[in-house]
Design an enzyme around this catalytic site. Structure first.
Site, PDB file in Angstrom:
ATOM      1  NE  ARG A  62      -2.408  -1.573   3.370  1.00  0.00           N
ATOM      2  CZ  ARG A  62      -2.321  -2.862   3.730  1.00  0.00           C
ATOM      3  NH1 ARG A  62      -2.849  -3.789   2.951  1.00  0.00           N
ATOM      4  NH2 ARG A  62      -1.731  -3.222   4.845  1.00  0.00           N
ATOM      5  CD  GLU A  99      -2.539  -2.673  14.720  1.00  0.00           C
ATOM      6  OE1 GLU A  99      -2.624  -2.244  13.549  1.00  0.00           O
ATOM      7  OE2 GLU A  99      -3.418  -2.471  15.583  1.00  0.00           O
TER       8      GLU A  99
END
Ligand code: AMP
Length: 174
Positions: A62, A99
């Site tokens: 991304r 994460e």
């Protein structure tokens, strides 16, 4: 020009993705809105036009959506940091924790000339593990990180703490 509020509304929360307990920030509604996407790139280009950036490094995948169009706007080089096994020549690698996973990013060895001024661009700053790994790749080449730029920062995850000493810009914050 879209306001920050309008851009923020184009980032959707997806609960429990990719794993339970993670709130994933889905940027695809923003990417599919031509005016909003162009606005983000224009704002970044306005910010970095006078930063004397030599090249822009974007993280797969991304990060490429913002790094590559920005590199075209600023007429700098674009350096892709890719997942293992994707780059065909000799690479340097950095493993890291993000994460919701562990991963590894690579760049071609020698693609960043020593002393070059590098802007690092990604979509989301979460815990900061990904971004820190990329700063290590840049440093390993003897190049300098001008700044790290993100479309959005998840402030509650305190990613900036891992990036102590680096200049950070987040267009939007959650
Ligand atoms: P981190 O290393 O934890 O800062 O994670 C940042 C990288 O993982 C970025 O490349 C993001 O695309 C992705 N990422 C991590 N957490 C999220 C999230 N909650 N929503 C969307 N993308 C995320």
């Amino acid at each position: 020009m879209q306001t920050h509020k309008q851009l923020t509304e184009l980032i959707r929360d997806v609960p429990d993705y990719p794993t339970k307990g993670i709130t994933f920030k889905d940027i695809t509604p923003l990417l599919s809105d031509g005016e909003a996407y162009a606005c983000v790139i224009a704002r970044l280009a306005d910010r970095y036009r006078d930063y004397d950036v030599d090249c822009i490094l974007g993280m797969e995948a991304r990060g490429f959506c913002f790094a590559a169009p920005l590199a075209v706007q600023l007429k700098t080089g674009f350096i892709p940091a890719r997942k293992p096994g994707k780059l065909p020549r000799e690479v340097i690698s950095e493993h890291y924790t993000l994460e919701y996973d562990t991963s590894c990013l690579e760049i071609h060895k020698h693609d960043l000339p020593a002393g070059s001024r590098v802007l690092i661009v990604d979509d989301v700053l979460a815990t900061g593990g990904t971004a820190r790994a990329v700063t290590q790749l840049v440093k390993a080449q003897g190049a300098d990180v001008v700044e790290l730029a993100f479309l959005a920062e998840l402030s509650y995850l305190k990613g900036k703490d891992l990036l102590d000493g680096f200049s950070i810009y987040s267009m939007l914050a959650f």
